[in-house]
Design an enzyme around this catalytic site. Sequence first.
Site, PDB file in Angstrom:
ATOM      1  N   LEU A 178      -0.833  -0.564  -5.967  1.00 18.71           N
ATOM      2  CA  LEU A 178      -0.498   0.290  -4.486  1.00 18.71           C
ATOM      3  C   LEU A 178       0.774   1.278  -5.222  1.00 18.71           C
ATOM      4  CD1 LEU A 178      -0.105   0.353  -1.251  1.00 18.71           C
ATOM      5  CD2 LEU A 178       1.916  -1.634  -1.573  1.00 18.71           C
ATOM      6  N   ASP A 179       0.685   2.308  -4.474  1.00 15.97           N
ATOM      7  CA  ASP A 179       1.765   3.535  -4.851  1.00 15.97           C
ATOM      8  C   ASP A 179       1.663   3.690  -6.683  1.00 15.97           C
ATOM      9  OD1 ASP A 179       1.041   3.745  -1.832  1.00 15.97           O
ATOM     10  OD2 ASP A 179       2.766   3.010  -2.118  1.00 15.97           O
ATOM     11  N   ALA A 180       1.413   3.706  -6.774  1.00 16.14           N
ATOM     12  CA  ALA A 180       1.510   4.046  -8.184  1.00 16.14           C
ATOM     13  C   ALA A 180       0.816   4.635  -9.391  1.00 16.14           C
ATOM     14  CB  ALA A 180       1.529   2.134  -9.005  1.00 16.14           C
ATOM     15  N   HIS A 238       1.602   9.402   0.419  1.00  9.40           N
ATOM     16  CA  HIS A 238       2.185   8.689   0.566  1.00  9.40           C
ATOM     17  C   HIS A 238       3.716   8.942   0.943  1.00  9.40           C
ATOM     18  CE1 HIS A 238       4.434   4.339   0.545  1.00  9.40           C
ATOM     19  NE2 HIS A 238       5.148   5.452   0.131  1.00  9.40           N
ATOM     20  N   GLY A 243       5.375   1.271  -0.700  1.00  8.39           N
ATOM     21  CA  GLY A 243       4.940   0.446   0.149  1.00  8.39           C
ATOM     22  C   GLY A 243       5.037   0.654   2.282  1.00  8.39           C
TER      23      GLY A 243
END
Length: 284
Positions: A227-229, A192, A201
Amino acid sequence: MDDRPRFRLSIRCPDQHGIVSRIATAIADSEGWITEAAQHTDEEAGWFFMRWVFSLPVAAEPALRQRLETLAGELGMDWWLAAADTRARVVLMASREPHCLSDLLARWSAGELAMDIPAILSNHRDLEPLAACHGIPFEHIPVPKTGREAAFQQLQTRLRQLAPDTIVLARYMQILPPGLCAEYPERILNIHHSFLPSFVGARPYHQAFARGVKLIGATCHYVTDELDAGPIIEQDVTRIRHDEGVQDLIRKGRDVERWVLARGLRYHLEGRVLTHGNKTIVFN
């Protein structure tokens, strides 16, 4: 020099007296020779983590596994024993930007990453020539705005056929459905382009520029349905000047993305990453 096969043992369990001694005794009794050892205690959580590499007679492996299974019951221990020199099957996935994919392929060609690549999957055809240069099969699975569910079903079916040990999202700009994430727990790595948990995001460099940050970064993490966690494997940053615009942030960020993804993937392939909840222990 010991020319016997090398094995890698990783464990996690509640911290308690005598763990190291009992594991070492099990390996020694199997004529094992320890060549690398790392361990960590999370005092706040009360958990113990360990990664050891050792050589072992081939015939001794079944008995050692049985011994470890017994210890697992006694210690409440999760454990993984694997051949240390086995090459993983890694499917690479990317969309249109080539920088992360090209960096991984260059490192793979140079022998820096111990993996076999059965295929590169993409929702666009832009990177097909790059795959061809390295002699790797390229497969185009489009993900249209209408029909996304069918596209991801096709993707999931193809991944099952490819049987990867690991999947790497090298700037694959699609959000994977929960079912796909659940099928490969702690086996899907993503890069990311921000220093998570900041700027989750889309368009994180634009978010960072609007916020006026002085540092931008990149994060390699395991993919979960949030998401992205997912648990963070590796991160790095680079400094930003006040007179640099969004395109400067993107240019600088691409360099960081390359380094972070390559390191994170190498740690994963070498079995250096253990998770506990949403945290990781990385024996790098």
